[in-house]
Design a protein around this motif. Structure first.
Motif, PDB file in Angstrom:
ATOM      1  N   HIS A 181     -28.478 -17.192  27.441  1.00 32.38           N
ATOM      2  CA  HIS A 181     -28.564 -17.257  28.903  1.00 32.38           C
ATOM      3  C   HIS A 181     -29.394 -18.432  29.412  1.00 32.38           C
ATOM      4  O   HIS A 181     -29.298 -18.782  30.579  1.00 32.38           O
ATOM      5  N   HIS A 182     -30.228 -19.034  28.565  1.00 33.48           N
ATOM      6  CA  HIS A 182     -31.074 -20.163  28.962  1.00 33.48           C
ATOM      7  C   HIS A 182     -30.876 -21.337  28.009  1.00 33.48           C
ATOM      8  O   HIS A 182     -31.800 -21.720  27.288  1.00 33.48           O
ATOM      9  N   GLU A 197     -29.749 -13.333  22.871  1.00 31.63           N
ATOM     10  CA  GLU A 197     -29.218 -13.158  24.220  1.00 31.63           C
ATOM     11  C   GLU A 197     -29.997 -14.045  25.204  1.00 31.63           C
ATOM     12  O   GLU A 197     -29.407 -14.675  26.077  1.00 31.63           O
ATOM     13  N   TYR A 198     -31.297 -14.131  25.047  1.00 31.01           N
ATOM     14  CA  TYR A 198     -32.103 -14.995  25.914  1.00 31.01           C
ATOM     15  C   TYR A 198     -31.724 -16.457  25.708  1.00 31.01           C
ATOM     16  O   TYR A 198     -31.596 -17.214  26.672  1.00 31.01           O
ATOM     17  N   GLU A 216     -32.063  -9.505  21.195  1.00 30.78           N
ATOM     18  CA  GLU A 216     -32.653  -9.871  22.483  1.00 30.78           C
ATOM     19  C   GLU A 216     -32.982 -11.355  22.543  1.00 30.78           C
ATOM     20  O   GLU A 216     -32.765 -12.008  23.576  1.00 30.78           O
ATOM     21  N   LEU A 217     -33.491 -11.907  21.441  1.00 33.65           N
ATOM     22  CA  LEU A 217     -33.806 -13.342  21.433  1.00 33.65           C
ATOM     23  C   LEU A 217     -32.556 -14.198  21.542  1.00 33.65           C
ATOM     24  O   LEU A 217     -32.520 -15.187  22.293  1.00 33.65           O
ATOM     25  N   ASP A 226     -33.401 -24.537  28.047  1.00 27.47           N
ATOM     26  CA  ASP A 226     -34.702 -24.461  27.387  1.00 27.47           C
ATOM     27  C   ASP A 226     -34.628 -24.719  25.887  1.00 27.47           C
ATOM     28  O   ASP A 226     -35.638 -24.979  25.249  1.00 27.47           O
TER      29      ASP A 226
END
Length: 111
Positions: free
Chosen positions: A86-87, A82-83, A79-80, A90
């Protein structure tokens, strides 16, 4: 909730000799010894089958708990990542680090 979902099968299995298995196997063996002691039986010689059973049961529970912990950590990592994917704004690359000599001013003693 299932203890281990089907997607956990894609992970490599943990080693048989891991910290959780050893500790809980030892705890199972000690519980069999304490049971012998409380019932005033010879501690090491009585109920060897129970000692083996409790040790095996503890080993199995410890192995399954380690397997679940590895699955949970892999899920959080997925999940990390993937985040982060997508970003990307940041998580830009860190600027070049400055040396301590570049940060401090030249020393001039005042008398």
């Amino acid at each position: 909730m299932v203890f281990l979902p089907d997607e956990s099968r894609s992970l490599p299995p943990p080693p048989l000799l891991n910290k959780g298995s050893v500790w809980l196997g030892f705890a199972g063996w000690m519980s069999a010894l304490l049971n012998n002691a409380f019932n005033q039986r010879p501690v090491l010689r009585a109920g060897v089958h129970r000692q083996i059973l409790f040790t095996t049961l503890g080993w199995f529970v410890g192995y399954q708990l380690v397997k679940r912990a590895e699955y949970m950590h892999a899920k959080v990592d997925r999940e990390l990542f993937e985040y982060i994917r997508h970003h990307p704004v940041d998580f830009h690359a860190a600027p070049e680090k400055k040396r301590i000599g570049q940060l401090l001013e030249d020393f001039r003693p005042i008398r």
